[in-house]
Design a protein around this motif. Structure first.
Motif, PDB file in Angstrom:
ATOM      1  N   MET A   1       0.838  -1.200   0.000  1.00 27.47           N
ATOM      2  CA  MET A   1       0.000   0.000   0.000  1.00 27.47           C
ATOM      3  C   MET A   1       0.867   1.241   0.000  1.00 27.47           C
ATOM      4  SD  MET A   1      -3.173  -0.970   2.544  1.00 27.47           S
ATOM      5  CE  MET A   1      -2.210  -1.949   3.706  1.00 27.47           C
ATOM      6  N   GLY A   2       0.316   2.333  -0.488  1.00 29.32           N
ATOM      7  CA  GLY A   2       1.061   3.576  -0.575  1.00 29.32           C
ATOM      8  C   GLY A   2       0.931   4.385   0.693  1.00 29.32           C
ATOM      9  N   LYS A   3       0.166   5.448   0.588  1.00 27.84           N
ATOM     10  CA  LYS A   3       0.052   6.363   1.715  1.00 27.84           C
ATOM     11  C   LYS A   3      -0.586   5.666   2.912  1.00 27.84           C
ATOM     12  CE  LYS A   3      -4.415   8.162   0.146  1.00 27.84           C
ATOM     13  NZ  LYS A   3      -4.630   7.220  -0.920  1.00 27.84           N
ATOM     14  N   LYS A   4      -0.329   6.191   4.069  1.00 24.84           N
ATOM     15  CA  LYS A   4      -0.944   5.643   5.280  1.00 24.84           C
ATOM     16  C   LYS A   4      -2.460   5.757   5.190  1.00 24.84           C
ATOM     17  CE  LYS A   4       1.610   4.568   9.150  1.00 24.84           C
ATOM     18  NZ  LYS A   4       1.194   4.019  10.451  1.00 24.84           N
ATOM     19  N   LEU A   5      -3.141   4.692   5.554  1.00 21.67           N
ATOM     20  CA  LEU A   5      -4.595   4.628   5.420  1.00 21.67           C
ATOM     21  C   LEU A   5      -5.280   4.845   6.753  1.00 21.67           C
ATOM     22  CD1 LEU A   5      -4.840   1.489   3.145  1.00 21.67           C
ATOM     23  CD2 LEU A   5      -5.424   3.813   2.521  1.00 21.67           C
ATOM     24  N   ALA A   6      -6.533   5.260   6.680  1.00 22.25           N
ATOM     25  CA  ALA A   6      -7.372   5.385   7.876  1.00 22.25           C
ATOM     26  C   ALA A   6      -6.680   6.200   8.966  1.00 22.25           C
ATOM     27  CB  ALA A   6      -7.759   3.989   8.408  1.00 22.25           C
ATOM     28  N   LEU A   7      -6.195   7.384   8.585  1.00 23.01           N
ATOM     29  CA  LEU A   7      -5.535   8.248   9.568  1.00 23.01           C
ATOM     30  C   LEU A   7      -6.522   8.737  10.624  1.00 23.01           C
ATOM     31  CD1 LEU A   7      -3.204  10.289   7.203  1.00 23.01           C
ATOM     32  CD2 LEU A   7      -2.610   8.347   8.672  1.00 23.01           C
ATOM     33  N   THR A   8      -7.801   8.794  10.260  1.00 21.17           N
ATOM     34  CA  THR A   8      -8.886   8.994  11.227  1.00 21.17           C
ATOM     35  C   THR A   8      -9.819   7.800  11.121  1.00 21.17           C
ATOM     36  OG1 THR A   8     -10.181  10.248   9.617  1.00 21.17           O
ATOM     37  CG2 THR A   8      -8.734  11.505  11.085  1.00 21.17           C
ATOM     38  N   PRO A   9     -10.669   7.572  12.122  1.00 19.43           N
ATOM     39  CA  PRO A   9     -11.517   6.373  12.103  1.00 19.43           C
ATOM     40  C   PRO A   9     -12.442   6.369  10.885  1.00 19.43           C
ATOM     41  CG  PRO A   9     -11.465   7.320  14.306  1.00 19.43           C
ATOM     42  CD  PRO A   9     -10.802   8.313  13.407  1.00 19.43           C
ATOM     43  N   PRO A  10     -12.473   5.261  10.128  1.00 17.57           N
ATOM     44  CA  PRO A  10     -13.358   5.192   8.965  1.00 17.57           C
ATOM     45  C   PRO A  10     -14.822   5.403   9.332  1.00 17.57           C
ATOM     46  CG  PRO A  10     -11.700   3.455   8.860  1.00 17.57           C
ATOM     47  CD  PRO A  10     -11.572   4.088  10.209  1.00 17.57           C
ATOM     48  N   MET A  11     -15.541   6.068   8.414  1.00 20.44           N
ATOM     49  CA  MET A  11     -16.965   6.349   8.584  1.00 20.44           C
ATOM     50  C   MET A  11     -17.698   5.883   7.328  1.00 20.44           C
ATOM     51  SD  MET A  11     -16.499  10.276   9.924  1.00 20.44           S
ATOM     52  CE  MET A  11     -18.262  10.646   9.982  1.00 20.44           C
ATOM     53  N   GLY A  12     -18.764   5.111   7.513  1.00 24.55           N
ATOM     54  CA  GLY A  12     -19.473   4.635   6.344  1.00 24.55           C
ATOM     55  C   GLY A  12     -20.770   3.923   6.678  1.00 24.55           C
ATOM     56  N   TRP A  13     -21.243   3.171   5.687  1.00 22.77           N
ATOM     57  CA  TRP A  13     -22.474   2.373   5.802  1.00 22.77           C
ATOM     58  C   TRP A  13     -22.133   0.931   5.469  1.00 22.77           C
ATOM     59  CZ3 TRP A  13     -25.053  -0.423   1.867  1.00 22.77           C
ATOM     60  CH2 TRP A  13     -26.308  -0.933   2.221  1.00 22.77           C
ATOM     61  N   GLU A 293     -30.172   6.959  24.453  1.00 24.30           N
ATOM     62  CA  GLU A 293     -29.139   5.925  24.333  1.00 24.30           C
ATOM     63  C   GLU A 293     -28.337   6.088  23.042  1.00 24.30           C
ATOM     64  OE1 GLU A 293     -31.476   2.471  26.926  1.00 24.30           O
ATOM     65  OE2 GLU A 293     -31.727   2.580  24.742  1.00 24.30           O
ATOM     66  N   GLN A 294     -28.972   6.543  21.972  1.00 25.06           N
ATOM     67  CA  GLN A 294     -28.234   6.766  20.729  1.00 25.06           C
ATOM     68  C   GLN A 294     -27.215   7.888  20.901  1.00 25.06           C
ATOM     69  OE1 GLN A 294     -30.735   6.494  16.979  1.00 25.06           O
ATOM     70  NE2 GLN A 294     -32.335   6.202  18.505  1.00 25.06           N
ATOM     71  N   ARG A 295     -27.582   8.937  21.590  1.00 23.38           N
ATOM     72  CA  ARG A 295     -26.596  10.004  21.866  1.00 23.38           C
ATOM     73  C   ARG A 295     -25.476   9.492  22.764  1.00 23.38           C
ATOM     74  NH1 ARG A 295     -28.998  16.097  22.803  1.00 23.38           N
ATOM     75  NH2 ARG A 295     -29.578  16.514  20.630  1.00 23.38           N
ATOM     76  N   THR A 296     -25.818   8.657  23.738  1.00 21.62           N
ATOM     77  CA  THR A 296     -24.797   8.064  24.598  1.00 21.62           C
ATOM     78  C   THR A 296     -23.817   7.261  23.767  1.00 21.62           C
ATOM     79  OG1 THR A 296     -26.202   8.009  26.562  1.00 21.62           O
ATOM     80  CG2 THR A 296     -24.441   6.375  26.447  1.00 21.62           C
ATOM     81  N   LEU A 297     -24.337   6.442  22.864  1.00 25.26           N
ATOM     82  CA  LEU A 297     -23.479   5.625  22.003  1.00 25.26           C
ATOM     83  C   LEU A 297     -22.572   6.511  21.148  1.00 25.26           C
ATOM     84  CD1 LEU A 297     -24.662   2.587  19.847  1.00 25.26           C
ATOM     85  CD2 LEU A 297     -23.016   4.241  19.014  1.00 25.26           C
ATOM     86  N   MET A 298     -23.139   7.507  20.497  1.00 21.50           N
ATOM     87  CA  MET A 298     -22.328   8.371  19.636  1.00 21.50           C
ATOM     88  C   MET A 298     -21.274   9.135  20.431  1.00 21.50           C
ATOM     89  SD  MET A 298     -22.886   8.274  16.305  1.00 21.50           S
ATOM     90  CE  MET A 298     -22.429   9.906  15.689  1.00 21.50           C
ATOM     91  N   THR A 299     -21.631   9.561  21.627  1.00 18.75           N
ATOM     92  CA  THR A 299     -20.669  10.263  22.483  1.00 18.75           C
ATOM     93  C   THR A 299     -19.496   9.357  22.819  1.00 18.75           C
ATOM     94  OG1 THR A 299     -22.466  11.597  23.424  1.00 18.75           O
ATOM     95  CG2 THR A 299     -20.401  11.520  24.658  1.00 18.75           C
ATOM     96  N   LEU A 300     -19.788   8.109  23.197  1.00 14.51           N
ATOM     97  CA  LEU A 300     -18.723   7.166  23.544  1.00 14.51           C
ATOM     98  C   LEU A 300     -17.878   6.820  22.328  1.00 14.51           C
ATOM     99  CD1 LEU A 300     -17.327   5.244  25.535  1.00 14.51           C
ATOM    100  CD2 LEU A 300     -19.040   3.512  24.914  1.00 14.51           C
ATOM    101  N   TRP A 301     -18.505   6.455  21.213  1.00 14.67           N
ATOM    102  CA  TRP A 301     -17.750   6.070  20.021  1.00 14.67           C
ATOM    103  C   TRP A 301     -16.821   7.205  19.575  1.00 14.67           C
ATOM    104  CZ3 TRP A 301     -20.613   2.318  21.561  1.00 14.67           C
ATOM    105  CH2 TRP A 301     -20.793   1.119  20.879  1.00 14.67           C
ATOM    106  N   CYS A 302     -17.301   8.457  19.658  1.00 13.10           N
ATOM    107  CA  CYS A 302     -16.465   9.577  19.214  1.00 13.10           C
ATOM    108  C   CYS A 302     -15.322   9.855  20.180  1.00 13.10           C
ATOM    109  CB  CYS A 302     -17.326  10.818  19.005  1.00 13.10           C
ATOM    110  SG  CYS A 302     -18.386  10.718  17.545  1.00 13.10           S
ATOM    111  N   LEU A 303     -15.595   9.794  21.472  1.00 11.89           N
ATOM    112  CA  LEU A 303     -14.522  10.023  22.449  1.00 11.89           C
ATOM    113  C   LEU A 303     -13.496   8.889  22.430  1.00 11.89           C
ATOM    114  CD1 LEU A 303     -16.423  11.590  25.456  1.00 11.89           C
ATOM    115  CD2 LEU A 303     -14.318  12.493  24.451  1.00 11.89           C
ATOM    116  N   ALA A 304     -13.944   7.657  22.166  1.00 13.08           N
ATOM    117  CA  ALA A 304     -13.026   6.520  22.088  1.00 13.08           C
ATOM    118  C   ALA A 304     -12.438   6.358  20.695  1.00 13.08           C
ATOM    119  CB  ALA A 304     -13.747   5.239  22.498  1.00 13.08           C
ATOM    120  N   ARG A 305     -12.929   7.159  19.746  1.00 10.28           N
ATOM    121  CA  ARG A 305     -12.480   7.143  18.356  1.00 10.28           C
ATOM    122  C   ARG A 305     -12.647   5.763  17.722  1.00 10.28           C
ATOM    123  NH1 ARG A 305      -7.353  10.536  16.842  1.00 10.28           N
ATOM    124  NH2 ARG A 305      -8.701  11.075  15.072  1.00 10.28           N
ATOM    125  N   SER A 306     -13.825   5.191  17.897  1.00 10.24           N
ATOM    126  CA  SER A 306     -14.174   3.963  17.195  1.00 10.24           C
ATOM    127  C   SER A 306     -14.668   4.314  15.798  1.00 10.24           C
ATOM    128  CB  SER A 306     -15.279   3.215  17.948  1.00 10.24           C
ATOM    129  OG  SER A 306     -15.778   2.143  17.163  1.00 10.24           O
TER     130      SER A 306
END
Length: 421
Positions: A1-13, A293-306
């Motif tokens: 692979m070339g450049k470093k990948l996923a320098l921030t947590p991937p976001m998608g569907w 609970e959805q806001r709780t989940l999003m808050t945790l995932w973002c702070l933990a950088r999942s």
């Protein structure tokens, strides 16, 4: 692979939470169109086709044991044309990948580790070698929940060449992301290394995601060296008990998180999910998570950088769900924070912090109990001294000036998400 990948947590569907094993091309296209229109500008970019795209009769989350699979003469699985019409005439996912790329998005697929049992039975040749499927298959290594594959003996001649052959084909299709299943639990170290070698030499930058979990904590360094993200739990669904457990897992994995290597707390089972579950009569259901609970989940995932992988049928999203996943102040914590850590956790509450790019401190206060309760943290515990403007990231408003502590009455299963500057 070339450049470093996923320098921030991937976001998608990812198609699993809404369509299980049975997603069809028009549904993938519908979600790609939605992502381009509503989500791309916020950083959402991966469109991922989950398991069994090669199985013509797949119709739900349930697998059909030993169903005939679409496969080429080299034992490589190819898309089922009745579900992915653009794959006809041997085109594979090239046309679908081109469409997704035309939207300025990235394309991903799911595979199971190993080689199809169907290929081993037919003893298909391995492309570019004089070896055959039976030379590399480990018939004692099988997935406990799906009948499609045998594992591959990584020590056998031809093993690397088989993985090269499938990854090179996927690269020709234009994939940017690959989720490889039945790899982390138990940890198939040899096959992880074969896949990494194949990806490194396929001529394309492809994010490498391992599934399912729990990935073994003792293999953290190997995971960091070989994968871009890896699951830290089994399949995560829309119930509080599982969300409660993710606090523990993310706390344990936090120190192994960083650019290009992300512990993955799994998908966001939000919105309209389970569309082809027989128990829901093919109509699916709306997430069981409350809005709190959805806001709780999003808050945790973002702070933990999942990584953030949305699981629902996005074209059915209501306005509240769209706003939940496009809050720029919240997503900035996922993308741009550092020094993320769990400051405190017991049975009833958790506190997470991180630092922002412009010197701010991020703070998440979580009520994990069944009762409303006051949660307080002293500024000294955040290594802060002085006067700070307290901003509510979910509500986009400055709420207070604090000098000693942050204290708030938080409802059961709720969270508050602040910046202090």
């Amino acid at each position: 692979m070339g450049k470093k990948l996923a320098l921030t947590p991937p976001m998608g569907w990812n198609s699993w939470d809404c369509y299980g094993a049975s997603v069809r091309e028009e549904e993938v296209i519908g979600n790609a169109d939605y992502m381009e229109k509503h989500l791309k500008k916020y950083g959402w970019e991966y469109v991922v086709v989950d398991i069994q795209w090669y199985e013509p009769t797949a119709d739900s989350t349930e697998y059909h044991p030993y169903a005939p699979l679409e496969m080429d003469e080299y034992g490589r699985l190819i898309p089922a044309v009745n579900r992915f019409p653009s794959a006809k005439d041997g085109r594979g996912f090239k046309s679908l990948g081109d469409y997704i790329h035309s939207k300025g998005l990235k394309f991903g697929i799911h595979i199971l580790r190993g080689i199809p049992k169907q290929a081993v039975k037919a003893n298909t040749p391995i492309l570019g070698t004089n070896k055959f499927a039976q030379d590399i298959a480990d018939t004692n290594s099988i997935c406990p929940w799906n009948t499609d594959m045998y594992g591959i003996d990584a020590t056998k001649e031809g093993a690397q060449e088989y993985y090269n052959s499938i990854i090179n084909m996927y690269a020709d299709w234009g994939i940017d992301f690959i989720k490889v299943d039945d790899l982390s639990f138990p940890y198939a170290k040899g096959e992880v290394e074969l896949l990494k070698n194949a990806l490194d030499n396929c001529g394309r930058d492809v994010v490498f995601s391992l599934s399912p979990g729990p990935a073994p904590l003792e293999e953290a360094q190997h995971l960091i060296d070989h994968a871009n993200m890896w699951r830290i739990s089994g399949d995560f669904w829309d119930n509080w008990e599982q969300l409660y457990k993710q606090f523990d897992l993310l706390g344990n994995w936090n120190r192994h998180m960083g650019a290009s290597h992300w512990p993955d707390a799994d998908m966001l089972p939000f919105g309209h999910i389970c569309l082809r579950e027989h128990q829901f009569e093919g109509k699916g259901k709306w997430t069981n998570f409350t809005r709190r609970e959805q806001r709780t989940l999003m808050t945790l995932w973002c702070l933990a950088r999942s990584p953030l992988m949305f699981g629902g049928e996005m074209t059915h999203n209501d306005q509240w769900t769209l706003e939940l996943i496009t809050n720029e102040e919240v997503l900035e914590v996922l993308k741009g924070s550092s020094d993320n850590k769990e400051l405190y956790r017991d049975e009833a509450k958790a506190i997470w912090t991180a630092k922002g790019k412009d010197g701010e401190t991020y703070l998440g206060l979580f009520n994990l109990s069944e009762e409303d309760k006051v949660i307080e943290v002293n500024l000294s515990d955040l290594e802060l001294e002085g006067s700070f403007k307290l901003r509510d990231l979910w509500e986009h408003e400055d709420v207070d000036t604090v000098t000693d502590s942050v204290s708030n009455m938080i409802k059961s299963h709720g969270a508050k998400f602040y910046s202090l500057k």
